[in-house]
Write a protein that holds these residues in place. Structure first.
Motif, PDB file in Angstrom:
ATOM      1  N   CYS A   1       0.901  -1.157  -0.146  1.00 43.60           N
ATOM      2  CA  CYS A   1      -0.016   0.126   0.024  1.00 43.60           C
ATOM      3  C   CYS A   1       0.837   1.154   0.076  1.00 43.60           C
ATOM      4  O   CYS A   1       0.648   2.269  -0.818  1.00 43.60           O
ATOM      5  CB  CYS A   1      -0.883   0.016   1.350  1.00 43.60           C
ATOM      6  N   HIS A   2       1.970   1.148   0.860  1.00 42.25           N
ATOM      7  CA  HIS A   2       2.815   2.442   0.871  1.00 42.25           C
ATOM      8  C   HIS A   2       3.480   2.713  -0.368  1.00 42.25           C
ATOM      9  O   HIS A   2       3.770   3.509  -0.916  1.00 42.25           O
ATOM     10  CB  HIS A   2       3.679   2.066   1.928  1.00 42.25           C
ATOM     11  N   TYR A   3       4.065   1.348  -1.192  1.00 38.30           N
ATOM     12  CA  TYR A   3       4.545   1.317  -2.422  1.00 38.30           C
ATOM     13  C   TYR A   3       3.719   2.034  -3.410  1.00 38.30           C
ATOM     14  O   TYR A   3       4.031   2.872  -4.299  1.00 38.30           O
ATOM     15  CB  TYR A   3       4.857   0.183  -2.926  1.00 38.30           C
ATOM     16  N   PHE A   4       2.291   1.598  -3.586  1.00 38.40           N
ATOM     17  CA  PHE A   4       1.206   2.216  -4.340  1.00 38.40           C
ATOM     18  C   PHE A   4       1.039   3.615  -4.252  1.00 38.40           C
ATOM     19  O   PHE A   4       0.704   4.193  -5.250  1.00 38.40           O
ATOM     20  CB  PHE A   4       0.224   1.213  -4.486  1.00 38.40           C
ATOM     21  N   PHE A   5       0.644   3.875  -3.080  1.00 37.30           N
ATOM     22  CA  PHE A   5      -0.215   5.199  -2.821  1.00 37.30           C
ATOM     23  C   PHE A   5       0.581   6.255  -1.888  1.00 37.30           C
ATOM     24  O   PHE A   5       0.020   7.247  -1.935  1.00 37.30           O
ATOM     25  CB  PHE A   5      -1.414   4.566  -2.139  1.00 37.30           C
ATOM     26  N   HIS A   6       1.679   5.774  -1.314  1.00 34.05           N
ATOM     27  CA  HIS A   6       2.028   6.815  -0.223  1.00 34.05           C
ATOM     28  C   HIS A   6       3.546   7.299  -0.817  1.00 34.05           C
ATOM     29  O   HIS A   6       4.256   6.533  -1.463  1.00 34.05           O
ATOM     30  CB  HIS A   6       2.184   6.317   0.884  1.00 34.05           C
ATOM     31  N   GLU A   7       3.882   8.657  -0.485  1.00 31.31           N
ATOM     32  CA  GLU A   7       5.091   9.269  -0.683  1.00 31.31           C
ATOM     33  C   GLU A   7       5.574   9.871   0.600  1.00 31.31           C
ATOM     34  O   GLU A   7       4.867  10.163   1.572  1.00 31.31           O
ATOM     35  CB  GLU A   7       5.105  10.464  -1.843  1.00 31.31           C
ATOM     36  N   GLY A   8       6.726  10.226   0.529  1.00 32.65           N
ATOM     37  CA  GLY A   8       7.520  10.640   1.562  1.00 32.65           C
ATOM     38  C   GLY A   8       8.115  10.044   2.605  1.00 32.65           C
ATOM     39  O   GLY A   8       7.650   8.975   2.748  1.00 32.65           O
TER      40      GLY A   8
END
Length: 155
Positions: free
Chosen positions: A71-78
């Motif tokens: 989920c972090h890989y696909f949707f989150h930045e920073g």
């Protein structure tokens, strides 16, 4: 059947990866197809660019952490170290929610006609509490749809 945006995303992803059944679920195959490198560490999971660090624990916990980190890989930045705690909480809640759907996809549950938590455990490499929560989510969605349909038809 109505699928949420997360459920649709997961189904499309798996179909693009040519994964249709629980037996085809594989961290190494998914990571390779997505060009992600997996690193195993003592007891932590995290994503850094195209690297996912997974804990060196049980296969069930590793699979659940993989779903969370994707989920972090696909949707989150920073970098969460520099984010407000409320934003970190939001990202973590989103990743937890995504993991349930990634690790135990709705479209596969529909194909298998799952009736209880032991059916989930038979097909998916997850811990009991994870499977139980996912089953509750699945049943709540079905019940919610039944209620909406019934109220529409009677009301």
């Amino acid at each position: 059947m109505y699928y949420s945006d997360v459920e649709k995303f997961v189904e499309v992803l798996y179909k693009q990866l040519n994964i249709q059944t629980p037996a085809e679920l594989s961290i190494s195959a998914i990571a390779q197809a997505l060009n992600i490198e997996i690193i195993y560490a003592a007891s932590v999971s995290m994503r850094i660019d195209n690297y996912i660090v997974l804990p060196n624990t049980s296969q069930q916990n590793i699979w659940q952490c993989f779903g969370h980190e994707l989920c972090h890989y696909f949707f989150h930045e920073g970098d969460q170290r520099f984010m407000h705690s409320l934003f970190v909480d939001l990202q973590e809640n989103q990743a937890n929610h995504f993991a349930y759907h990634f690790c135990i996809p709705t479209f596969m549950l529909d194909q298998l006609h799952i009736e209880n938590v032991y059916d989930i455990l038979q097909h998916f490499p997850v811990e009991f509490s994870f499977a139980l929560h996912r089953l509750e989510m699945y049943h709540n969605n079905h019940f919610s749809l039944y209620e909406k349909t019934a109220s529409y038809l009677t009301g």
